[in-house]
Design an enzyme around this catalytic site. Structure first.
Site, PDB file in Angstrom:
ATOM      1  N   LYS A 105      -7.467  -1.622   6.418  1.00  0.00           N
ATOM      2  CA  LYS A 105      -7.552  -2.299   5.126  1.00  0.00           C
ATOM      3  C   LYS A 105      -6.638  -3.307   5.123  1.00  0.00           C
ATOM      4  O   LYS A 105      -7.211  -4.659   4.584  1.00  0.00           O
ATOM      5  CB  LYS A 105      -7.267  -1.400   3.789  1.00  0.00           C
ATOM      6  CG  LYS A 105      -8.028  -0.386   3.522  1.00  0.00           C
ATOM      7  CD  LYS A 105      -7.628   0.656   2.320  1.00  0.00           C
ATOM      8  CE  LYS A 105      -7.372   0.997   2.160  1.00  0.00           C
ATOM      9  NZ  LYS A 105      -7.438   3.309   2.809  1.00  0.00           N
ATOM     10  N   SER A 131      -6.212   4.298   8.646  1.00  0.00           N
ATOM     11  CA  SER A 131      -6.599   4.305   7.008  1.00  0.00           C
ATOM     12  C   SER A 131      -6.276   2.800   5.873  1.00  0.00           C
ATOM     13  O   SER A 131      -6.101   1.846   5.859  1.00  0.00           O
ATOM     14  CB  SER A 131      -6.917   5.025   5.826  1.00  0.00           C
ATOM     15  OG  SER A 131      -7.427   5.096   5.097  1.00  0.00           O
ATOM     16  N   ARG A 144     -13.338  11.966   4.654  1.00  0.00           N
ATOM     17  CA  ARG A 144     -12.262  13.188   5.062  1.00  0.00           C
ATOM     18  C   ARG A 144     -11.905  13.355   3.180  1.00  0.00           C
ATOM     19  O   ARG A 144     -11.089  15.206   3.276  1.00  0.00           O
ATOM     20  CB  ARG A 144     -11.291  12.069   4.829  1.00  0.00           C
ATOM     21  CG  ARG A 144     -10.648  11.630   6.749  1.00  0.00           C
ATOM     22  CD  ARG A 144     -10.072  10.489   6.919  1.00  0.00           C
ATOM     23  NE  ARG A 144      -8.490  10.842   6.580  1.00  0.00           N
ATOM     24  CZ  ARG A 144      -8.209   9.535   5.787  1.00  0.00           C
ATOM     25  NH1 ARG A 144      -8.185   8.614   5.884  1.00  0.00           N
ATOM     26  NH2 ARG A 144      -6.527  10.107   5.829  1.00  0.00           N
ATOM     27  N   ASP A 194     -13.721   2.241   6.599  1.00  0.00           N
ATOM     28  CA  ASP A 194     -12.845   3.264   5.689  1.00  0.00           C
ATOM     29  C   ASP A 194     -12.509   3.329   4.426  1.00  0.00           C
ATOM     30  O   ASP A 194     -12.824   4.688   4.381  1.00  0.00           O
ATOM     31  CB  ASP A 194     -11.496   2.206   6.068  1.00  0.00           C
ATOM     32  CG  ASP A 194     -10.781   3.135   4.811  1.00  0.00           C
ATOM     33  OD1 ASP A 194     -10.146   4.247   5.077  1.00  0.00           O
ATOM     34  OD2 ASP A 194      -9.851   2.728   3.899  1.00  0.00           O
ATOM     35  N   HIS A 196       1.413  -1.205  -0.110  1.00  0.00           N
ATOM     36  CA  HIS A 196       0.129  -0.392  -0.326  1.00  0.00           C
ATOM     37  C   HIS A 196       1.150   1.374   0.450  1.00  0.00           C
ATOM     38  O   HIS A 196       1.651   1.447   0.940  1.00  0.00           O
ATOM     39  CB  HIS A 196      -0.968  -0.099   1.378  1.00  0.00           C
ATOM     40  CG  HIS A 196      -2.690   1.188   0.804  1.00  0.00           C
ATOM     41  ND1 HIS A 196      -3.178   0.602   1.007  1.00  0.00           N
ATOM     42  CD2 HIS A 196      -2.299   1.692   1.111  1.00  0.00           C
ATOM     43  CE1 HIS A 196      -4.446   1.233   0.440  1.00  0.00           C
ATOM     44  NE2 HIS A 196      -3.541   2.560   0.841  1.00  0.00           N
TER      45      HIS A 196
HETATM   46  N1  URA Z   1      -3.858   5.870   1.214  1.00  0.00           N
HETATM   47  C1  URA Z   1      -5.091   4.989   2.059  1.00  0.00           C
HETATM   48  O1  URA Z   1      -5.847   4.377   1.866  1.00  0.00           O
HETATM   49  N2  URA Z   1      -5.624   6.136   3.740  1.00  0.00           N
HETATM   50  C2  URA Z   1      -5.275   7.391   3.838  1.00  0.00           C
HETATM   51  O2  URA Z   1      -5.594   7.644   4.626  1.00  0.00           O
HETATM   52  C3  URA Z   1      -4.325   7.382   2.490  1.00  0.00           C
HETATM   53  C4  URA Z   1      -3.372   6.793   1.639  1.00  0.00           C
END
Ligand code: URA
Length: 431
Positions: free
Chosen positions: A185, A181, A166, A159, A80
């Site tokens: 995930k 966040s 957000r 999320d 990620h």
């Molecule tokens: N990627 C994400 O999944 N969440 C964030 O808050 C920032 C980048």
């Protein structure tokens, strides 16, 4: 909820029960957007404690199903990015490592603020869908070694809702909100190993390297606490990654990278991430061995073939790799010229991301639909020589006013100097 907002506003610590009340209440619609927005802004301004961050992450991960990937053979790995401009690394790195036998169980998001999202990019491919049931997700990781799912009502739904809120309430760049966040995930999608690309610089949510390092440490510690092998690579985001910005534009660049024609900065970051994924997944025992495997996957065409099979499995048209024009096109092209001769000394990633949003490639409100055919081609980047009047970028849009406005932002995002600026390393640190 009123009392919890007031407590956060006044800088008082929240208990685990209070945090869970907020996350669960917002997920099941008993807390409205306006109260959640006030809570997020209070937290953004006041900050969160480490304990609040861990509780929030776990509550968000547990807001839906926690996938059990133990039925998959091998060490599953997820990756990620904290978000950048022109950041299409997932779509290069995941097919590469999947082609080398690492099972990649990837959960992705949509665009956020000035940054693009992998799912928005993939949906440029006709037919592609990131809505996979948990069963289909697991089956595909087993069959192909690579599946990519978006958050559904099933996986980390908290999320999905908070992320969208957000995005339009100026509450993105908070360490806790980013860490919870991303890690919620990652924990929900069940992979045993997690490789994080933590961006730093003007186009990142954390612009200072020390803040990016603190975010990386926080996420690595949450991952390890939850029993996942977690690594973070801190990478440069002072200028867009690669030469293409925009949803379908970035898919075009991904295909070129998988064919072995990728730009150096983008491929350097991909290489570092792929190495860490191969090490985490137990397929290589040194960075050097991993580098050889990565080069072979690309040169032999295995990575491209894995990408095609992945696109097909998720309903997309694999012909995109030979006919990217099936993703549709823009109608207006506006070249941006260098004002002076010399070298590019800055190319603001944040401003290029903003120009892409103005073109229509990102969302300004939660329910906006985006235009996946628009984008920006960067012909000159940091450190490259230019002559006055030469085209440094091309802005491609569908609306003349928006294209003009985006072009003036792109023009202003370039700075020049007479001598070549110092080399900037792409990989800052590995934690
Ligand atoms: N990627 C994400 O999944 N969440 C964030 O808050 C920032 C980048």
């Amino acid at each position: 909820m009123y009392d919890i907002i007031a407590k956060k506003r006044d800088g008082l610590p929240l208990s685990g029960d209070e945090i869970r009340f907020v996350i669960n209440g917002y997920t099941n619609d008993s807390i409205p957007d306006y109260q959640m927005s006030a809570f997020l802004m209070a937290g953004y301004l006041r900050g969160f404690t480490d304990e609040e961050t861990v509780t929030m992450t776990m509550a968000m991960a547990e807001s839906g199903d926690m996938l059990d990937l133990s039925g998959i053979k091998g060490i599953t790995v997820d990756k990620h990015s904290t978000g950048g401009v022109g950041d299409k690394t997932t779509l290069i790195v995941c097919p590469v490592v999947a082609s080398l036998g690492v099972p990649v169980a990837k959960m992705s998001g949509r665009g956020l603020g000035h940054t693009g999202g992998t799912i928005d990019k993939l949906e440029s491919i006709p037919g592609f869908s990131a809505s996979l049931s948990p069963e289909a997700f697991i089956r595909q990781v087993n069959d192909l070694h690579f599946a990519l799912a978006g958050q559904t009502a099933v996986l980390a739904p908290a999320d999905r809702k908070i992320y969208a809120l957000r995005d339009v309430t100026a509450t993105v760049d908070s360490m806790t909100l980013i860490a919870s966040s991303i890690m919620s995930k990652k924990l929900a999608s069940g992979a045993a190993g997690i490789v994080l690309d933590v961006k730093t610089g003007d186009g990142a949510f954390m612009q200072k390297e020390e803040d990016s390092a603190a975010l990386a440490e926080e996420m690595v510690s949450i991952g390890n606490l939850a029993g996942r092998k977690t690594v973070a690579v801190i990478t440069d985001m002072n200028q867009p990654l690669g030469r293409m910005v925009g949803n379908s534009f970035e898919i075009r660049e991904v295909i070129e990278c998988l064919k072995g024609n990728g730009p150096a900065d983008l491929m350097e970051v991909c290489q570092a991430l792929a190495e860490q994924m191969l090490l985490t997944g137990g397929k290589a025992d040194s960075k050097e061995a991993a580098a050889v495997m990565i080069a072979d996957s690309i040169n032999s065409g295995k990575a491209l073939e894995t990408f095609r099979r992945f696109v097909t499995a998720q309903g997309g048209d694999p012909n995109v790799t030979d006919h990217p024009e099936i993703m549709g096109s823009y109608s207006i092209e506006k070249p941006v010229a260098a004002e002076t001769s010399g070298f590019v000394s800055e190319l603001s990633a944040r401003e290029i991301g903003r120009a892409e949003m103005i073109l229509g490639g990102g969302r300004l409100t939660k329910n906006d639909t985006i235009d996946r055919t628009v984008g920006i081609r960067l012909i000159r980047k940091y450190g490259e020589p230019v002559s006055a009047g030469e085209t440094v970028a091309v802005v491609c849009g569908n609306d003349s006013l928006r294209t003009e406005e985006a072009a003036s932002i792109v023009k202003a995002s370039y700075s020049y100097r007479s001598s070549c600026p110092p080399n900037r390393p792409m990989i800052k640190k590995i934690l």
